[in-house]
Every structure is written in structure tokens, then in C-alpha cells.
Design a protein around this motif. Structure first.
Motif, PDB file in Angstrom:
ATOM      1  N   TYR A   7     -10.782   3.618  -1.423  1.00 31.94           N
ATOM      2  CA  TYR A   7     -10.655   4.788  -0.549  1.00 31.94           C
ATOM      3  C   TYR A   7     -11.999   5.501  -0.468  1.00 31.94           C
ATOM      4  O   TYR A   7     -12.873   5.325  -1.326  1.00 31.94           O
ATOM      5  N   THR A   8     -12.163   6.297   0.576  1.00 30.48           N
ATOM      6  CA  THR A   8     -13.329   7.159   0.707  1.00 30.48           C
ATOM      7  C   THR A   8     -12.939   8.543   0.234  1.00 30.48           C
ATOM      8  O   THR A   8     -12.018   9.160   0.777  1.00 30.48           O
ATOM      9  N   SER A   9     -13.610   9.051  -0.778  1.00 28.26           N
ATOM     10  CA  SER A   9     -13.230  10.313  -1.399  1.00 28.26           C
ATOM     11  C   SER A   9     -13.316  11.481  -0.422  1.00 28.26           C
ATOM     12  O   SER A   9     -14.217  11.546   0.426  1.00 28.26           O
ATOM     13  N   LYS A  51       0.825  -1.210   0.000  1.00 30.61           N
ATOM     14  CA  LYS A  51       0.000   0.000   0.000  1.00 30.61           C
ATOM     15  C   LYS A  51       0.860   1.261   0.000  1.00 30.61           C
ATOM     16  O   LYS A  51       0.522   2.265  -0.662  1.00 30.61           O
ATOM     17  N   ASP A  52       1.968   1.213   0.707  1.00 33.57           N
ATOM     18  CA  ASP A  52       2.814   2.395   0.834  1.00 33.57           C
ATOM     19  C   ASP A  52       3.498   2.778  -0.471  1.00 33.57           C
ATOM     20  O   ASP A  52       4.035   3.884  -0.590  1.00 33.57           O
ATOM     21  N   ASP A  53       3.509   1.871  -1.437  1.00 38.76           N
ATOM     22  CA  ASP A  53       4.119   2.179  -2.733  1.00 38.76           C
ATOM     23  C   ASP A  53       3.198   3.009  -3.625  1.00 38.76           C
ATOM     24  O   ASP A  53       3.643   3.544  -4.647  1.00 38.76           O
ATOM     25  N   PHE A  54       1.910   3.101  -3.268  1.00 40.64           N
ATOM     26  CA  PHE A  54       0.926   3.752  -4.128  1.00 40.64           C
ATOM     27  C   PHE A  54       0.519   5.131  -3.605  1.00 40.64           C
ATOM     28  O   PHE A  54       0.412   5.342  -2.394  1.00 40.64           O
ATOM     29  N   THR A  55       0.272   6.019  -4.547  1.00 37.44           N
ATOM     30  CA  THR A  55      -0.315   7.329  -4.258  1.00 37.44           C
ATOM     31  C   THR A  55      -1.528   7.499  -5.166  1.00 37.44           C
ATOM     32  O   THR A  55      -1.421   7.311  -6.382  1.00 37.44           O
ATOM     33  N   VAL A  56      -2.683   7.843  -4.573  1.00 35.97           N
ATOM     34  CA  VAL A  56      -3.915   8.002  -5.336  1.00 35.97           C
ATOM     35  C   VAL A  56      -4.334   9.463  -5.294  1.00 35.97           C
ATOM     36  O   VAL A  56      -4.457  10.062  -4.211  1.00 35.97           O
ATOM     37  N   LEU A  57      -4.567  10.033  -6.462  1.00 36.63           N
ATOM     38  CA  LEU A  57      -5.028  11.416  -6.579  1.00 36.63           C
ATOM     39  C   LEU A  57      -6.387  11.442  -7.255  1.00 36.63           C
ATOM     40  O   LEU A  57      -6.570  10.814  -8.302  1.00 36.63           O
ATOM     41  N   GLU A  58      -7.331  12.146  -6.665  1.00 35.08           N
ATOM     42  CA  GLU A  58      -8.635  12.364  -7.282  1.00 35.08           C
ATOM     43  C   GLU A  58      -8.801  13.851  -7.533  1.00 35.08           C
ATOM     44  O   GLU A  58      -8.775  14.655  -6.592  1.00 35.08           O
ATOM     45  N   ASP A  59      -8.940  14.209  -8.793  1.00 29.04           N
ATOM     46  CA  ASP A  59      -8.993  15.624  -9.183  1.00 29.04           C
ATOM     47  C   ASP A  59      -7.837  16.406  -8.574  1.00 29.04           C
ATOM     48  O   ASP A  59      -7.980  17.545  -8.109  1.00 29.04           O
ATOM     49  N   GLY A  60      -6.666  15.766  -8.540  1.00 27.92           N
ATOM     50  CA  GLY A  60      -5.452  16.411  -8.060  1.00 27.92           C
ATOM     51  C   GLY A  60      -5.235  16.364  -6.564  1.00 27.92           C
ATOM     52  O   GLY A  60      -4.163  16.763  -6.087  1.00 27.92           O
ATOM     53  N   LYS A  61      -6.201  15.863  -5.794  1.00 30.03           N
ATOM     54  CA  LYS A  61      -6.080  15.811  -4.338  1.00 30.03           C
ATOM     55  C   LYS A  61      -5.754  14.398  -3.884  1.00 30.03           C
ATOM     56  O   LYS A  61      -6.408  13.443  -4.293  1.00 30.03           O
ATOM     57  N   GLN A  62      -4.737  14.283  -3.014  1.00 27.94           N
ATOM     58  CA  GLN A  62      -4.327  12.965  -2.552  1.00 27.94           C
ATOM     59  C   GLN A  62      -5.383  12.345  -1.648  1.00 27.94           C
ATOM     60  O   GLN A  62      -5.992  13.013  -0.819  1.00 27.94           O
ATOM     61  N   GLN A  63      -5.601  11.046  -1.832  1.00 31.59           N
ATOM     62  CA  GLN A  63      -6.602  10.309  -1.076  1.00 31.59           C
ATOM     63  C   GLN A  63      -5.917   9.290  -0.155  1.00 31.59           C
ATOM     64  O   GLN A  63      -4.817   8.826  -0.437  1.00 31.59           O
ATOM     65  N   THR A  64      -6.587   8.962   0.935  1.00 34.49           N
ATOM     66  CA  THR A  64      -6.068   7.979   1.880  1.00 34.49           C
ATOM     67  C   THR A  64      -6.608   6.600   1.535  1.00 34.49           C
ATOM     68  O   THR A  64      -7.828   6.391   1.520  1.00 34.49           O
ATOM     69  N   ILE A  65      -5.717   5.679   1.238  1.00 29.95           N
ATOM     70  CA  ILE A  65      -6.128   4.319   0.889  1.00 29.95           C
ATOM     71  C   ILE A  65      -6.666   3.617   2.130  1.00 29.95           C
ATOM     72  O   ILE A  65      -6.004   3.545   3.159  1.00 29.95           O
TER      73      ILE A  65
END
Length: 338
Positions: free
Chosen positions: A299-301, A71-85
């Protein structure tokens, strides 16, 4: 020490209750088995309707699959904002639902026998007990040859029905009617129907596999409609770009995989170019390996508004030499009431 009458009664009652069978509702819930470094996956995608679920594949610079990330290898961005996995699993055991859509237009006539054999092998190897698949043919119209089943034998029976479409137009005889009366290859209509009518209500991993040359002639719907339906249904589209050059004569140079690249690319899948170097069986083997090496991320947006708008997704990994294959976004729609 002698038991009192009351104590003796309680002891007998306890023994009787212990001997009674326990119903499934009375059993304590078992926590899903976790792999080291992973968070437990939700028992079903539908448990938390606010979750955004992503299936991702990661390839190295040579195209090889990477299956040992955390999990720590991934970064998720929604509309440019980082999300918590919130949830993360490797080689997820979530149920897999496959819709196989096979082009039976005249240009595919010489390829159908090869497609039948390769598809049967694929189903036999990829389907597990929790998995299901259905089969649709499309040409001048769409026909459901086999509804949901986990039986390779039933799917083989459906595959045996594949034949070049006769061009009668109108509504197909199967439960998936074509939505227009075209003369050609209703690729976009077939993808829309499979995503919207067959897969939208399903949970777990949902995949459409296309075997086609990518040409569409006669669909009432546009490619944008097909892509949107797949995105709203959380469907990943994989395309087997399989063409018979002899079917096009001198116009074969005009056959393009643009439509397949768009549908697969925007939903998190990819295109397998079937030719002398990559047989259809080889392509199915690669697809099988990829589907068993995916990462399931949820993730929860940070934007809880379910206004139906399209949210752009970008998923990155720490190693810049690795490429993440994931859908381009999702529609923040309210869950349908059951």
C-alpha cells in the motif's frame, strides 16, 4: 490490381522489418498473471519506492495455515489509520532470498550433523530458479561460508564446513566480519550483519533463518539493533530454537527463548521449538509450507513523510478466529540513492 513502385517498395520494406529479430527492449510488456480476485503484484518491490510491503501468514485457531483469503478479507492499519491495499497476491512468486545463520558455539557441538542434513534438505526443496540463499556460521565470530547462490550443491558444500568455533575472536575470514572481539556467541551481531550488509539492498521476499539456542554472549550490538536492522531491511526472521540440554548441565533450566521470540515476533516470523515432538526436519517442513502460503500486501501510506520514524502496523482479517502473523511496523526511511 498492380502495385505502384512506391507501394511495392513499402510492402517489401514491411516484409523485411517483420523478419528482423525483436530485441527484449522492443517487446511489449507482459502483464503478470493474476489469480481470481487478486490485484496484479508489482514486477519488483523497487518499482515504487513509496510502497509499504508486507508479508503476512494467517493461521486458524489450531495453528493451521489459511491460504484462500482475498484482499477484501484484510484490513491494514498504520499508526491506527486504515490504509488502502494497492497490490495483493497469494502464494507470491516474488523472489525469495534466504540467509541461514547457524550457531556453532560449543553448546551446539552435538547438534551440527543433524543441522547439516536438515538444512541441506530444506534448501533442496525450497529454492526455485529465482531464489537465492547464503550461509553464515556464528560463534565467537561470524563467517560467511557460502555467498548468494541458487545451487543446493554449493550450499551443501558450505554446510560441510560447519564446525565448532575455535574462539580466535576478531575479524572472521569471510566477507562478513564480526564487528567486535567477543568470547561467546555473537547472535545479535550476526543478525545485524546479515540484515544490514547482505539483505538490505535485495528485493522480493527476504528471510533470515536462525538455528540456535537463543543465547547471546559477547555481541557488541544489542537485540534492539538486530531487530531494527531487520525491520529497515524488510527482513522476516524465523527461529529454530534448538538446544542440547546436556551442554548446560544443571543450568539448562535457565535457557530462554525470549530473544528469539522478540526478533521473530517483531519482524513477522515465528519460533519453532525443536524437541522430541518436533524434529528439525519437521520444523523446516513447516517453515517451507508457511513461506509458500504467504500473502504479499502493498500500500501507499497516507503519511508520505519519509522522516525515518517507526510506523506501527496492525493487520486484521474478517474472521476473528484467525490470527495474522505480520511484522509490528517499519521505518519510514528515504530510499538510498544508487
Amino acid at each position: 490490381m498492380a502495385l505502384t513502385n512506391a507501394a511495392l517498395g513499402r510492402a517489401i520494406l514491411s516484409l523485411i522489418l517483420m523478419a528482423l529479430p525483436v530485441s527484449p527492449q522492443d517487446k511489449p510488456s507482459e502483464k503478470p498473471t493474476e489469480k481470481p480476485g487478486d490485484d496484479a503484484a508489482p514486477p519488483s518491490i523497487s518499482v515504487d519506492v513509496s510502497l509499504v510491503n508486507i508479508l503476512a501468514s494467517v493461521h486458524d485457531k489450531h495453528g493451521g495455515l489459511i491460504g484462500n483469503l482475498t484482499k477484501d478479507d484484510f484490513t491494514v492499519l498504520e499508526d491506527g489509520k486504515q490504509q488502502t491495499i494497492k497490490y495483493f497476491t497469494r502464494e507470491t512468486d516474488l523472489p525469495l532470498t534466504i540467509g541461514l545463520l547457524i550457531d556453532v558455539s560449543a553448546s551446539q557441538k552435538n547438534l551440527l550433523d543433524i543441522e547439516k542434513h536438515a538444512a541441506h534438505q530444506f534448501f533442496s526443496q525450497v529454492l526455485r530458479k529465482k531464489d537465492e540463499a547464503f550461509l553464515i556460521s556464528f560463534g565467537d565470530d561470524s563467517e560467511l561460508l557460502q555467498d548468494y547462490t541458487s545451487s543446493p550443491k554449493l550450499l551443501q558444500a558450505g554446510l560441510s564446513q560447519l564446525q565448532v568455533n575455535s574462539g580466535v575472536g576478531g575479524f572472521g575470514p569471510g566477507p562478513v566480519p564480526t564487528i567486535s572481539q567477543p568470547r561467546g556467541t555473537v547472535l545479535y551481531d550476526a543478525v545485524y550483519l546479515a540484515a544490514n550488509e547482505k539483505l538490505r539492498a535485495e528485493v522480493g521476499r527476504k528471510v533470515i533463518v536462525l538455528i540456535t539456542d537463543g543465547m547471546d554472549e559477547g555481541s557488541k550490538l544489542k537485540i534492539e539493533d538486530a531487530v531494527e536492522a531487520a525491520q529497515k531491511s524488510d527482513v522476516v526472521i524465523y527461529s529454530m530454537d534448538y538446544a542440547d540440554p546436556s551442554a548446560y548441565g544443571r543450568f539448562s533450566f535457565g535457557v530462554s527463548d525470549f530473544a528469539l521470540q522478540r526478533m521473530s515476533g517483531e519482524t513477522g516470523g515465528r519460533v519453532f521449538k525443536v524437541d522430541r515432538r518436533l524434529t528439525l526436519e519437521d520444523a523446516f517442513k513447516q517453515l517451507q509450507d508457511e513461506m509458500r502460503s504467504q500473502y504479499s500486501i502493498a500500500y501507499t501510506s497516507t503519511n508520505p513523510t519519509q522522516d525515518g520514524t517507526f510506523r506501527k502496523l496492525v493487520v486484521k482479517v474478517a474472521d476473528k478466529n484467525q490470527k495474522v502473523q505480520v511484522r509490528k511496523g517499519y521505518y519510514a526511511v528515504k530510499p538510498e540513492k544508487s
